[in-house]
Write an enzyme that holds these catalytic residues in place. Structure first.
Site, PDB file in Angstrom:
ATOM      1  CB  SER A 125      -0.869  -0.013   1.259  1.00 45.67           C
ATOM      2  OG  SER A 125      -1.460   1.243   1.477  1.00 45.67           O
ATOM      3  CE1 TYR A 150      -3.885  -2.722   5.661  1.00 46.53           C
ATOM      4  CE2 TYR A 150      -3.588  -0.333   5.639  1.00 46.53           C
ATOM      5  CZ  TYR A 150      -3.734  -1.521   4.964  1.00 46.53           C
ATOM      6  OH  TYR A 150      -3.718  -1.530   3.595  1.00 46.53           O
ATOM      7  CE  LYS A 154      -1.402  -4.523   3.309  1.00 45.49           C
ATOM      8  NZ  LYS A 154      -1.633  -5.844   2.731  1.00 45.49           N
ATOM      9  CG  ASN A 180      -6.894   5.987  -2.065  1.00 42.98           C
ATOM     10  OD1 ASN A 180      -5.696   6.198  -1.968  1.00 42.98           O
ATOM     11  ND2 ASN A 180      -7.732   6.243  -1.075  1.00 42.98           N
ATOM     12  CG  ASN A 200     -11.914   2.402   2.215  1.00 42.41           C
ATOM     13  OD1 ASN A 200     -12.037   1.205   2.433  1.00 42.41           O
ATOM     14  ND2 ASN A 200     -10.834   3.067   2.566  1.00 42.41           N
ATOM     15  NE  ARG A 232      -5.915   9.656   1.157  1.00 47.91           N
ATOM     16  CZ  ARG A 232      -5.731  10.735   1.901  1.00 47.91           C
ATOM     17  NH1 ARG A 232      -5.319  11.863   1.355  1.00 47.91           N
ATOM     18  NH2 ARG A 232      -5.963  10.702   3.205  1.00 47.91           N
ATOM     19  N   GLY A 298      -5.472  10.711  11.678  1.00 50.55           N
ATOM     20  CA  GLY A 298      -4.569   9.813  10.952  1.00 50.55           C
ATOM     21  C   GLY A 298      -4.548  10.030   9.447  1.00 50.55           C
TER      22      GLY A 298
HETATM   23  C1  UD1 Z   1      -7.342   4.165   3.676  1.00 51.66           C
HETATM   24  C2  UD1 Z   1      -6.226   3.846   4.611  1.00 51.66           C
HETATM   25  C3  UD1 Z   1      -5.113   3.180   3.865  1.00 51.66           C
HETATM   26  C4  UD1 Z   1      -5.633   1.920   3.212  1.00 51.66           C
HETATM   27  C5  UD1 Z   1      -6.798   2.297   2.312  1.00 51.66           C
HETATM   28  C6  UD1 Z   1      -7.446   1.056   1.719  1.00 51.66           C
HETATM   29  C7  UD1 Z   1      -6.409   5.594   6.347  1.00 51.66           C
HETATM   30  C8  UD1 Z   1      -5.728   6.736   6.989  1.00 51.66           C
HETATM   31  N1  UD1 Z   1      -5.785   5.056   5.286  1.00 51.66           N
HETATM   32  O1  UD1 Z   1      -6.848   5.091   2.712  1.00 51.66           O
HETATM   33  O2  UD1 Z   1      -4.061   2.876   4.735  1.00 51.66           O
HETATM   34  O3  UD1 Z   1      -4.609   1.305   2.485  1.00 51.66           O
HETATM   35  O4  UD1 Z   1      -7.784   3.003   3.045  1.00 51.66           O
HETATM   36  O5  UD1 Z   1      -8.346   0.466   2.592  1.00 51.66           O
HETATM   37  O6  UD1 Z   1      -7.477   5.184   6.748  1.00 51.66           O
HETATM   38  N2  UD1 Z   1     -13.210  10.467   3.257  1.00 51.66           N
HETATM   39  C9  UD1 Z   1     -14.255  11.322   3.567  1.00 51.66           C
HETATM   40  N3  UD1 Z   1     -15.418  10.764   4.033  1.00 51.66           N
HETATM   41  C10 UD1 Z   1     -15.587   9.412   4.211  1.00 51.66           C
HETATM   42  C11 UD1 Z   1     -14.497   8.554   3.890  1.00 51.66           C
HETATM   43  C12 UD1 Z   1     -13.330   9.137   3.429  1.00 51.66           C
HETATM   44  O7  UD1 Z   1     -14.151  12.542   3.419  1.00 51.66           O
HETATM   45  O8  UD1 Z   1     -16.645   8.986   4.661  1.00 51.66           O
HETATM   46  C13 UD1 Z   1     -11.968  11.048   2.730  1.00 51.66           C
HETATM   47  C14 UD1 Z   1     -10.749  10.744   3.576  1.00 51.66           C
HETATM   48  O9  UD1 Z   1     -10.571  11.725   4.558  1.00 51.66           O
HETATM   49  C15 UD1 Z   1      -9.644  10.760   2.512  1.00 51.66           C
HETATM   50  C16 UD1 Z   1     -10.347  10.252   1.250  1.00 51.66           C
HETATM   51  O10 UD1 Z   1     -11.735  10.450   1.477  1.00 51.66           O
HETATM   52  O11 UD1 Z   1      -9.198  12.054   2.283  1.00 51.66           O
HETATM   53  C17 UD1 Z   1     -10.086   8.775   0.962  1.00 51.66           C
HETATM   54  O12 UD1 Z   1     -10.378   8.038   2.132  1.00 51.66           O
HETATM   55  P1  UD1 Z   1     -10.403   6.433   2.148  1.00 51.66           P
HETATM   56  O13 UD1 Z   1     -11.236   5.936   1.026  1.00 51.66           O
HETATM   57  O14 UD1 Z   1     -10.773   6.002   3.522  1.00 51.66           O
HETATM   58  O15 UD1 Z   1      -8.907   6.032   1.792  1.00 51.66           O
HETATM   59  P2  UD1 Z   1      -7.538   6.473   2.508  1.00 51.66           P
HETATM   60  O16 UD1 Z   1      -7.772   7.117   3.810  1.00 51.66           O
HETATM   61  O17 UD1 Z   1      -6.757   7.227   1.495  1.00 51.66           O
END
Ligand code: UD1
Length: 343
Positions: A125, A150, A154, A180, A200, A232, A298
């Site tokens: 990742s 987690y 990795k 992502n 996510n 992302r 985080g």
């Molecule tokens: C997350 C994990 C990452 C993991 C990946 C795959 C964290 C910090 N990182 O990535 O280690 O490999 O998932 O499972 O959790 N967001 C919103 N609202 C939501 C959900 C997300 O605004 O309800 C935003 C988040 O703040 C982020 C972006 O959307 O900026 C992507 O979030 P997400 O899909 O959870 O992925 P990551 O956080 O990048």
């Protein structure tokens, strides 16, 4: 015909990769403990490919079962997806994460040594880069201290693989560092099915559009980015799956340059949370109800991949547009929810 063991093959990335492997003439054996996926995923794979992969349900932490699988089948390569992957949960139950993700890896590497399997592709990742100092991030960027157990699994896994390769000359591996992954198979026979409330972004967007969730929470709009929301690199699951076929082929045909290689799998484009909402609305014609809330603990501000190395060396490139990918996510959500097209 080469036989590929796909661990976690009923999961999100594993199932899409199984489809690509079968369509490229590989025999696929799936091992999954079904802790976070459904057996019906096999029907989806069969619907798309016309082939039902061999399936065994067991826990890869059980070394006896791993070894007996290798006794039964002649396995040419492993693609190892099976792992626990919820960032927040890993903070709550770190020992389960270390036990599960590390023990299963060690059992597979030991089986490779014992049964003479040489090719290993590991599901890593971009989380290993943390918040990179330079963007886009290349494979040469330093690995930063993990923000969660987690993420640490990795990093540790990548180190274990390298140590194993150093000691056991018959083993070679490729770690694929995903950005992502989003979307679903274009047939909507397989897709992402998070258990409970999605963590996510894209599954939350599609569930909000489907009316399963009231409102999407956008985590923070005061980041140092164009519109203030975090950035992302969202990559289509189908494109990501194809890269695994290329990686396996590279190892099987000894096209690898060293016995351990690392590749970024992303699009090279940074996209903000607001841009995801806008693209989804454009792709589907459906409004997404959202509100801005505090940042999620985080979360990093921005990350996107430098894809040059993967593009040049693997001859692979993410090709599907963001809108097409988001549309595929919506088609899958509609199928799961039985929603008739509103368009
Ligand atoms: C997350 C994990 C990452 C993991 C990946 C795959 C964290 C910090 N990182 O990535 O280690 O490999 O998932 O499972 O959790 N967001 C919103 N609202 C939501 C959900 C997300 O605004 O309800 C935003 C988040 O703040 C982020 C972006 O959307 O900026 C992507 O979030 P997400 O899909 O959870 O992925 P990551 O956080 O990048």
């Amino acid at each position: 015909m080469h036989t590929i063991l796909v661990t976690g093959g009923t999961g999100y990335i594993g199932s899409h990769t199984a489809v690509e492997l079968i369509e490229n003439g590989y025999k696929v054996i799936i091992v999954d403990n079904l802790s976070n996926s459904l057996i019906e995923v096999l029907d989806g794979i069969e619907n798309i490919t016309g082939v039902r992969p061999d399936f065994e349900k067991f826990d890869l932490c059980d070394q006896k079962k791993v070894f007996s699988l290798f006794e039964k089948h002649s396995i040419d390569a492993i693609i190892h997806f099976a792992a626990l992957k919820a960032v927040g949960e890993s903070v709550e139950i770190p020992l389960e994460y270390y036990h599960n993700n590390i023990e299963s890896l060690i059992n597979l590497l030991q089986a490779m040594q014992k049964f003479n399997t040489s090719c290993f592709v590991f599901s890593s990742s971009c989380t290993v880069y943390g918040q990179p100092d330079m963007l886009p991030v290349t494979e040469k960027a330093p690995v930063k201290k993990a923000m969660s157990p987690y993420g640490n699994t990795k990093q540790i896994s990548e180190e274990i693989i390298q140590d194993a390769i150093h000691a056991i000359s018959s083993i070679k591996a490729i770690s694929l560092r995903y950005f992502n992954p989003i979307g679903a198979h274009k047939t909507a026979f397989i897709g992402e099915s998070p258990v409970g409330v999605p963590l996510n972004l894209v599954p939350f967007v599609t569930q909000t559009a489907a009316g399963v969730r009231d409102k999407l929470k956008v985590f923070g709009n005061e980041y140092n980015t164009g519109d203030g929301t975090a950035i992302r690199d969202y990559i289509c699951i189908g494109d990501l799956a194809k890269a695994h076929v290329v990686a396996v082929d590279r190892l099987l045909k000894t096209k690898n340059k060293t016995n351990y290689e690392v590749f970024n799998l992303g699009t090279g484009k940074g996209v903000s949370v607001m841009e995801i909402i806008e693209s989804f609305e454009k792709a589907t014609g459906i409004k997404v109800n959202y509100e801005i809330v505090d940042r999620r603990e985080g979360d990093i501000e921005k990350v996107w991949a430098d894809t040059k190395y993967a593009n040049d060396e693997l001859g692979w490139k993410a090709e599907t547009s963001l809108e097409d990918t988001l549309r595929s996510a919506w088609e899958w959500e509609k199928k799961v929810r039985n929603i008739k097209s509103k368009q």
